[in-house]
Design a protein around this motif. Structure first.
Motif, PDB file in Angstrom:
ATOM      1  N   CYS A   1       3.123  -1.904   4.080  1.00  0.00           N
ATOM      2  CA  CYS A   1       4.066  -1.130   3.265  1.00  0.00           C
ATOM      3  C   CYS A   1       5.223  -2.019   2.821  1.00  0.00           C
ATOM      4  N   MET A   2       6.022  -1.488   1.885  1.00  0.00           N
ATOM      5  CA  MET A   2       7.295  -2.106   1.520  1.00  0.00           C
ATOM      6  C   MET A   2       8.393  -1.274   2.163  1.00  0.00           C
ATOM      7  N   PHE A   3       9.168  -1.892   3.044  1.00  0.00           N
ATOM      8  CA  PHE A   3      10.204  -1.187   3.789  1.00  0.00           C
ATOM      9  C   PHE A   3      11.556  -1.368   3.118  1.00  0.00           C
ATOM     10  N   PHE A   4      12.220  -0.260   2.808  1.00  0.00           N
ATOM     11  CA  PHE A   4      13.561  -0.299   2.234  1.00  0.00           C
ATOM     12  C   PHE A   4      14.575  -0.030   3.334  1.00  0.00           C
ATOM     13  N   ALA A   5      15.436  -0.998   3.595  1.00  0.00           N
ATOM     14  CA  ALA A   5      16.411  -0.914   4.684  1.00  0.00           C
ATOM     15  C   ALA A   5      17.642  -0.135   4.226  1.00  0.00           C
TER      16      ALA A   5
ATOM     17  N   ILE B   1      13.045  -4.837   2.100  1.00  0.00           N
ATOM     18  CA  ILE B   1      14.109  -4.969   1.100  1.00  0.00           C
ATOM     19  C   ILE B   1      15.442  -4.790   1.819  1.00  0.00           C
ATOM     20  N   ILE B   2      16.267  -5.834   1.797  1.00  0.00           N
ATOM     21  CA  ILE B   2      17.540  -5.818   2.504  1.00  0.00           C
ATOM     22  C   ILE B   2      18.672  -6.183   1.541  1.00  0.00           C
ATOM     23  N   ASP B   3      19.910  -5.852   1.929  1.00  0.00           N
ATOM     24  CA  ASP B   3      21.050  -6.242   1.097  1.00  0.00           C
ATOM     25  C   ASP B   3      22.109  -7.001   1.897  1.00  0.00           C
ATOM     26  N   ASP B   4      21.716  -7.487   3.077  1.00  0.00           N
ATOM     27  CA  ASP B   4      22.594  -8.340   3.882  1.00  0.00           C
ATOM     28  C   ASP B   4      21.848  -9.637   4.197  1.00  0.00           C
ATOM     29  N   PRO B   5      22.244 -10.754   3.580  1.00  0.00           N
ATOM     30  CA  PRO B   5      21.516 -12.023   3.715  1.00  0.00           C
ATOM     31  C   PRO B   5      21.369 -12.511   5.153  1.00  0.00           C
ATOM     32  N   LYS B   6      22.236 -12.105   6.048  1.00  0.00           N
ATOM     33  CA  LYS B   6      22.156 -12.632   7.410  1.00  0.00           C
ATOM     34  C   LYS B   6      20.920 -12.135   8.169  1.00  0.00           C
ATOM     35  N   TYR B   7      20.247 -11.112   7.614  1.00  0.00           N
ATOM     36  CA  TYR B   7      19.038 -10.602   8.263  1.00  0.00           C
ATOM     37  C   TYR B   7      17.767 -11.221   7.695  1.00  0.00           C
TER      38      TYR B   7
ATOM     39  N   ASN C   1      22.393   1.258   9.956  1.00  0.00           N
ATOM     40  CA  ASN C   1      22.264   0.152   9.002  1.00  0.00           C
ATOM     41  C   ASN C   1      20.822  -0.307   9.027  1.00  0.00           C
ATOM     42  N   GLY C   2      20.076   0.053   7.993  1.00  0.00           N
ATOM     43  CA  GLY C   2      18.655  -0.275   7.952  1.00  0.00           C
ATOM     44  C   GLY C   2      18.355  -1.758   8.022  1.00  0.00           C
ATOM     45  N   ASN C   3      19.309  -2.583   7.602  1.00  0.00           N
ATOM     46  CA  ASN C   3      19.089  -4.026   7.679  1.00  0.00           C
ATOM     47  C   ASN C   3      18.739  -4.467   9.104  1.00  0.00           C
ATOM     48  N   LYS C   4      19.320  -3.778  10.074  1.00  0.00           N
ATOM     49  CA  LYS C   4      19.096  -4.145  11.470  1.00  0.00           C
ATOM     50  C   LYS C   4      17.667  -3.880  11.926  1.00  0.00           C
ATOM     51  N   PHE C   5      16.951  -3.050  11.177  1.00  0.00           N
ATOM     52  CA  PHE C   5      15.591  -2.685  11.563  1.00  0.00           C
ATOM     53  C   PHE C   5      14.525  -3.420  10.750  1.00  0.00           C
ATOM     54  N   ALA C   6      14.964  -4.308   9.862  1.00  0.00           N
ATOM     55  CA  ALA C   6      14.014  -5.019   9.006  1.00  0.00           C
ATOM     56  C   ALA C   6      13.016  -5.821   9.831  1.00  0.00           C
ATOM     57  N   LYS C   7      13.502  -6.512  10.841  1.00  0.00           N
ATOM     58  CA  LYS C   7      12.620  -7.332  11.676  1.00  0.00           C
ATOM     59  C   LYS C   7      11.587  -6.464  12.388  1.00  0.00           C
ATOM     60  N   ASP C   8      12.022  -5.294  12.862  1.00  0.00           N
ATOM     61  CA  ASP C   8      11.091  -4.368  13.512  1.00  0.00           C
ATOM     62  C   ASP C   8      10.017  -3.901  12.531  1.00  0.00           C
TER      63      ASP C   8
ATOM     64  N   GLU D   1       0.814  -1.217   0.000  1.00  0.00           N
ATOM     65  CA  GLU D   1       0.000   0.000   0.000  1.00  0.00           C
ATOM     66  C   GLU D   1       0.850   1.271   0.000  1.00  0.00           C
ATOM     67  N   SER D   2       2.126   1.151   0.355  1.00  0.00           N
ATOM     68  CA  SER D   2       3.000   2.328   0.390  1.00  0.00           C
ATOM     69  C   SER D   2       4.445   1.869   0.500  1.00  0.00           C
ATOM     70  N   VAL D   3       5.347   2.827   0.515  1.00  0.00           N
ATOM     71  CA  VAL D   3       6.777   2.560   0.677  1.00  0.00           C
ATOM     72  C   VAL D   3       7.262   3.312   1.915  1.00  0.00           C
ATOM     73  N   CYS D   4       8.091   2.663   2.728  1.00  0.00           N
ATOM     74  CA  CYS D   4       8.615   3.279   3.944  1.00  0.00           C
ATOM     75  C   CYS D   4      10.128   3.088   4.006  1.00  0.00           C
ATOM     76  N   THR D   5      10.796   4.040   4.641  1.00  0.00           N
ATOM     77  CA  THR D   5      12.246   3.923   4.835  1.00  0.00           C
ATOM     78  C   THR D   5      12.637   4.165   6.288  1.00  0.00           C
ATOM     79  N   ASP D   6      11.651   4.365   7.153  1.00  0.00           N
ATOM     80  CA  ASP D   6      11.931   4.694   8.559  1.00  0.00           C
ATOM     81  C   ASP D   6      10.962   3.910   9.443  1.00  0.00           C
ATOM     82  N   THR D   7      11.479   3.101  10.346  1.00  0.00           N
ATOM     83  CA  THR D   7      10.602   2.283  11.204  1.00  0.00           C
ATOM     84  C   THR D   7       9.797   3.128  12.184  1.00  0.00           C
ATOM     85  N   ARG D   8      10.130   4.401  12.303  1.00  0.00           N
ATOM     86  CA  ARG D   8       9.325   5.276  13.162  1.00  0.00           C
ATOM     87  C   ARG D   8       8.037   5.700  12.473  1.00  0.00           C
TER      88      ARG D   8
END
Length: 421
Positions: free
Chosen positions: A27-31, A55-61, A38-45, A14-21
């Protein structure tokens, strides 16, 4: 993952977000990553807060299929936005310039939204992240997109143009802004004109005010240029500008004769898209500036022109010139430092000090290290190194029924003066 596949996932959101606040449900969240995060750390949140995909670029997350791995999150955001722009295939208007970009964008949006479903840049989100977010805010109900582009160095407008792929473009003006990044005024002209070069390469339409000889020179013999301004005339600016348009008077809520060109631009775009004259007039008369941009505020018997959103030498001269022409008595200018001027900082601040002091205002107050460090000061004016120094001295002026102009760069946050008045 290919961009067209990523786009199918995006269409489910429904939308795009870049900030977990500020996560929106589904939405689609871009980390995104930055110097200190490092936005990858907030993907789970983001998933916990309602994001449909991250959307992440570190496979470990990666935890499950809601986590989509790309090579670089920022590049994926930009490529997705450009793909979506082509997918929608709607008219896109892009604008840049040294002064007045956001006001002009808002005026164009006010006029066009009277007749069409429009999406325009929110606030001044006009950079390598803001432009993609604006494009991804558009959907299949959007009829016209309006994209503001900001830049502080060369090649930036060129890059943003390749993302937005505008069909129409305009430059508000060439001024002394971001001189440090552009390498001087000639660099500003070249950098901003990258929008024109992009439009010319794709045989798209350029809008230029008939009174701007410098811009007319930049486009040369290019034949897809719409010249505007002949149908309007500035009637008044005391304190709000009034404009004659097709023998009708538009009474705006904008102060400053420099806004005349911004209004004329909006009229030109409205006419091009066949918005009725009445709708154009109504939209412009109903528009009210906000966010510290040339606002007129009446407070405790004072009239305040608050123009503290940003400042550069060109906009400072324009604001001071307009302030001088007002019929008000007891005029006081409170001017803050201008930033990003590089090696020209002292020269430009000296020039503004000299100009302001020659206007015969009741008083001029300069705030900031750049103004404080100039070599030649007027003994009848006040110079403060810091805002706190100015704040501590403010009560001593005992101002009574003044007209104030408050202007400075964003970093000076001179809107704080309102708390002192």
């Amino acid at each position: 993952m290919t961009i067209d596949t990523l786009h199918t996932y995006y269409l489910k959101c429904e939308s795009v977000c870049t900030d977990t606040r500020n996560i929106n449900k589904n939405c689609m969240f871009f980390a995104l990553k930055g110097g200190n995060f490092n936005g990858n750390k907030f993907a789970k949140d983001a998933i916990k807060q309602g994001a449909l995909f991250v959307i992440i670029d570190d496979p470990k997350y990666k935890i499950n299929d809601q986590y989509i791995i790309v090579d670089d999150v920022l590049i994926a955001l930009q490529q997705l936005a450009s793909f979506h722009r082509k997918y929608l295939n709607i008219p896109i208007i892009s604008l840049t310039g040294s002064n007045g970009k956001t006001t002009t964008k808002e005026l164009i949006n006010a006029v066009l939204s009277s007749t069409y479903k429009t999406i325009a840049t929110k606030g001044n989100l006009n950079n390598h992240i803001g432009v993609p977010l604006t494009l991804l805010d558009m959907d299949d109900t959007t009829e016209i997109g309006i994209v503001e582009m900001g830049a502080n160095h060369k090649q930036e407008i060129e890059f943003l143009s390749t993302i937005a792929l505008p069909d129409f473009g305009l430059i508000t003006n060439f001024g002394k802004a971001h001189l440090e990044g552009f390498g001087g005024f000639e660099g500003v002209i070249k950098g901003k004109s990258e929008l024109y070069e992009h439009l010319k390469s794709r045989k798209k339409t350029i809008f230029i005010n008939q009174n701007d000889a410098l811009q007319l020179k930049q486009v040369g013999e290019y034949n897809q240029v719409k010249i505007f301004g002949s149908k309007t005339a500035l009637l008044d600016h005391q304190p709000f500008i009034a404009i004659n348009y097709n023998d009708q008077v538009i009474k705006t809520n904008l102060t400053g004769s420099y806004n005349y060109n911004n209004v004329s631009t909006a009229i030109a775009l409205g006419e091009h898209f066949k918005v009725s004259t009445n709708a154009i007039i109504k939209a412009l008369e109903n528009y009210t500036p906000n966010n510290n941009r040339s606002q007129i505020i009446n407070q405790k018997g004072h009239k305040i022109i608050l123009d503290a959103y940003n400042a550069n030498p060109s906009s400072m001269i324009a604001a001071l010139s307009n302030f001088k022409q007002l019929h008000d008595l007891n005029k006081v200018a409170i001017l803050g430092d201008m930033f990003e001027l590089g090696e020209t900082a002292q020269t430009e601040h000296q020039h503004i000090s000299d100009y302001a002091n020659n206007l015969n205002l009741q008083h001029v107050i300069f705030v900031g290290e750049n103004f404080y460090d100039i070599t030649s000061k007027n003994e009848d004016s006040s110079y403060f190194k810091t805002y706190d120094d100015f704040k501590d001295s403010f009560v001593s002026y005992n101002f009574n029924h003044q007209s104030f102009l408050i202007k400075g760069s964003r970093g000076m946050a001179l809107e704080r003066v309102l708390d002192l008045i």
